[in-house]
Write an enzyme that holds these catalytic residues in place. Structure first.
Site, PDB file in Angstrom:
ATOM      1  CB  SER A  66      -0.961  -0.058   1.195  1.00  0.00           C
ATOM      2  OG  SER A  66      -2.019   0.842   1.052  1.00  0.00           O
ATOM      3  CG  HIS A  75      -5.357  -2.989   0.278  1.00  0.00           C
ATOM      4  ND1 HIS A  75      -4.920  -2.315  -0.836  1.00  0.00           N
ATOM      5  CD2 HIS A  75      -4.677  -2.458   1.326  1.00  0.00           C
ATOM      6  CE1 HIS A  75      -4.019  -1.415  -0.474  1.00  0.00           C
ATOM      7  NE2 HIS A  75      -3.842  -1.487   0.825  1.00  0.00           N
ATOM      8  CG  ASP A 106      -6.180  -2.841  -3.873  1.00  0.00           C
ATOM      9  OD1 ASP A 106      -6.836  -2.094  -3.106  1.00  0.00           O
ATOM     10  OD2 ASP A 106      -5.029  -3.222  -3.617  1.00  0.00           O
TER      11      ASP A 106
END
Length: 510
Positions: free
Chosen positions: A228, A480, A452
């Site tokens: 991320s 994710h 995602d």
């Protein structure tokens, strides 16, 4: 409009699967063999930085067997190393086999604790092959957790800030003024309680810290797995230190070239898409609180959000569930398809006047448990984004973005806008937005997941294309990030690269 919405939260905050007890820890592996600490790598280091790069680490046992911890001293201001010092908290899980070096990790955020991530959920961070062959390193970036940290509100003040529903009608000038005053009080508290570190809480400085950690661990190159926001940190590192970039995997990429407005719009569309995927699954289950087609169910969900916006639901602890907190809970559950059953329970409860599961999800997202906050991720998130993202003041662009969100994310759109919290931050941003090429670094693997919601797939495509030797690996699916999610094709590609330097085929789809 929010410049960078709090949806880019990373694994540590919101995408560990909600299971059984939301805060249950994952059991750790058997006791590993100890590994030696090599001499610091000080090759080519400037004289004024040698006291930092040449420091010797003292490790102490911490957590379960196989974990040890240390502190690394870093300059507060990398441009002026004599201006002061900060502390970086580091945890190491020693390789269960023969270590081939260190593997640094970052869980995302910005603001996720890498120490907690590795120590409390190692098996979610990396697979068994990496645990066997690497010393897995977690660290709290500057401003985060057990490192020299951003400090703002106490728990009661944080509750007021995150959960209190404005008195003024949504969208009115008074509503915006009320929210902005809350942001100002928060920012003032951060400035008052953080010991002067706020102007130095930037991704560039965190990347420089990461090079320091690499060096004092004795590694001549950085091997890294970032999730991320951790992809932005890793790409920034490779751009600053291409000759030190070893094997880097960036999973669930943030596009460094997009503006804050674009981040907000793309995420809104991503979460709307994930919400529709959830809704189809919910309807197919036969146990969904909604009915009809996906479009009809989404319209009913919109009506539920409008209902709690108009008449909030009282929780057992006295807090009131409005549309914003319900939306926070929705976002938390959309990070992983395995968390969708909790979202169904939250909707069932809310439709019956019981907001407890919705608050459970919102609290999980906000790091809140039993009235206390488990970390400072919300504070650190704001500090990084307000320094990293340039100020945007273009009414025409804001209007266009609002229209884009309204058209592409009609369920989420009414609860996505708000005044820019960074407009009242005590310091002007120093970050820039632009492509990162990392010219001179070797191959860098970028992993993207097609649906995602938090870091939409197009960002992974874009980052892989920007990098001079970017390699894109695609996981087709929901949720994710892509590595260590049960997809053997992705896992094999990532681990072969990190263990054997076998570069995956660019464009591999799994």
């Amino acid at each position: 409009m929010r410049r960078a919405l709090a949806a880019v939260a990373g694994l540590a905050v919101a995408s560990l699967t909600l299971s059984g007890c939301l805060y249950a820890m994952i059991p750790q592996d058997a006791a590993p063999k100890p590994s030696a600490t090599n001499a610091p790598d000080t090759d080519g280091v400037a004289a004024e930085l040698l006291p930092f790069y040449g420091q010797t680490l003292t490790w102490t046992d911490c957590g379960e067997t196989g974990f040890d911890c240390t502190d690394v001293t870093a300059p507060l201001d990398w441009e002026n190393p004599e201006a002061g010092e900060i502390t970086l908290a580091v945890v190491r899980h020693q390789a269960t086999g023969t270590a081939q070096g260190s593997l640094l990790t970052n869980p995302g955020g910005p603001g996720g604790s890498g120490v907690d991530f590795v120590r409390d959920s190692l098996s979610s961070v990396v697979g068994p092959a990496l645990i066997e062959n690497y010393d897995v390193i977690g660290f709290d970036p500057r401003g985060v957790g057990a490192s020299t940290a951003v400090t703002c509100f106490d728990a009661a003040e944080m509750d007021d800030y995150l959960y209190t529903i404005p008195a003024a009608p949504r969208g009115s000038a008074a509503w915006e003024a009320e929210l902005l005053e809350g942001h100002k009080e928060f920012a003032d508290a951060c400035e008052a309680n953080s010991g002067g570190i706020l102007p130095f809480i930037t991704t560039v400085n965190a990347a420089r810290d990461m090079d320091l950690i690499r060096a004092v661990l004795g590694d001549t190159q950085l091997n890294y797995l970032g999730y991320s926001y951790g992809t932005f940190l890793g790409a920034t590192y490779a751009n600053l230190y291409p000759e030190k970039a070893g094997r880097l995997v960036l999973d669930g990429a943030i596009d460094p070239a997009v503006s804050g407005l674009e981040v907000g719009a793309t995420q809104a569309l991503g979460f709307e898409s994930a919400l529709r995927a959830y809704m189809q699954d919910c309807l197919d289950s036969g146990e969904c609180p909604f009915s009809g087609t996906v479009d009809e169910a989404m319209a009913d969900l919109g009506a539920l959000l409008a209902s709690v916006d108009a008449v909030p639901l009282e929780n057992g602890d006295g807090r009131m569930l409005g549309a914003d907190s319900l939306m926070t809970g929705i976002i938390a559950a959309l990070y992983s398809a395995e968390s969708w059953p909790y979202l169904t329970q939250a909707f069932e409860g809310a439709l019956q006047g019981d907001p407890s599961t919705a608050f459970l999800l919102a609290d999980f997202y906000n790091g809140r448990e039993n009235g206390q906050y488990l970390d400072n991720s919300s504070e650190a998130f704001r500090a990084y984004n307000c320094m990293d993202y340039p100020v945007e003041d273009d009414p025409a662009a804001e209007a266009a973005t609002t229209a884009e969100i309204a058209e592409g994310a009609p369920t989420i759109a009414p609860y996505w806008d708000g005044p820019d919290s960074c407009s009242v931050w005590p310091y002007p941003p120093t970050g820039t937005r632009g492509e990162i090429t990392a010219e001179g670094a070797g191959p860098i693997v970028v992993v993207g997941t097609t649906n995602d919601p938090a870091t939409p797939y197009e960002w992974s495509e874009s980052l892989a294309a920007q990098l001079s030797e970017g390699v894109l690996v695609t996981r087709e699916g929901e949720g994710h990030t892509g590595y260590n999610k049960g997809n053997s094709c992705v896992d094999d590609a990532v681990e072969s690269f990190l263990l054997d330097d076998t570069v995956p085929e660019d464009g591999l789809r799994c």
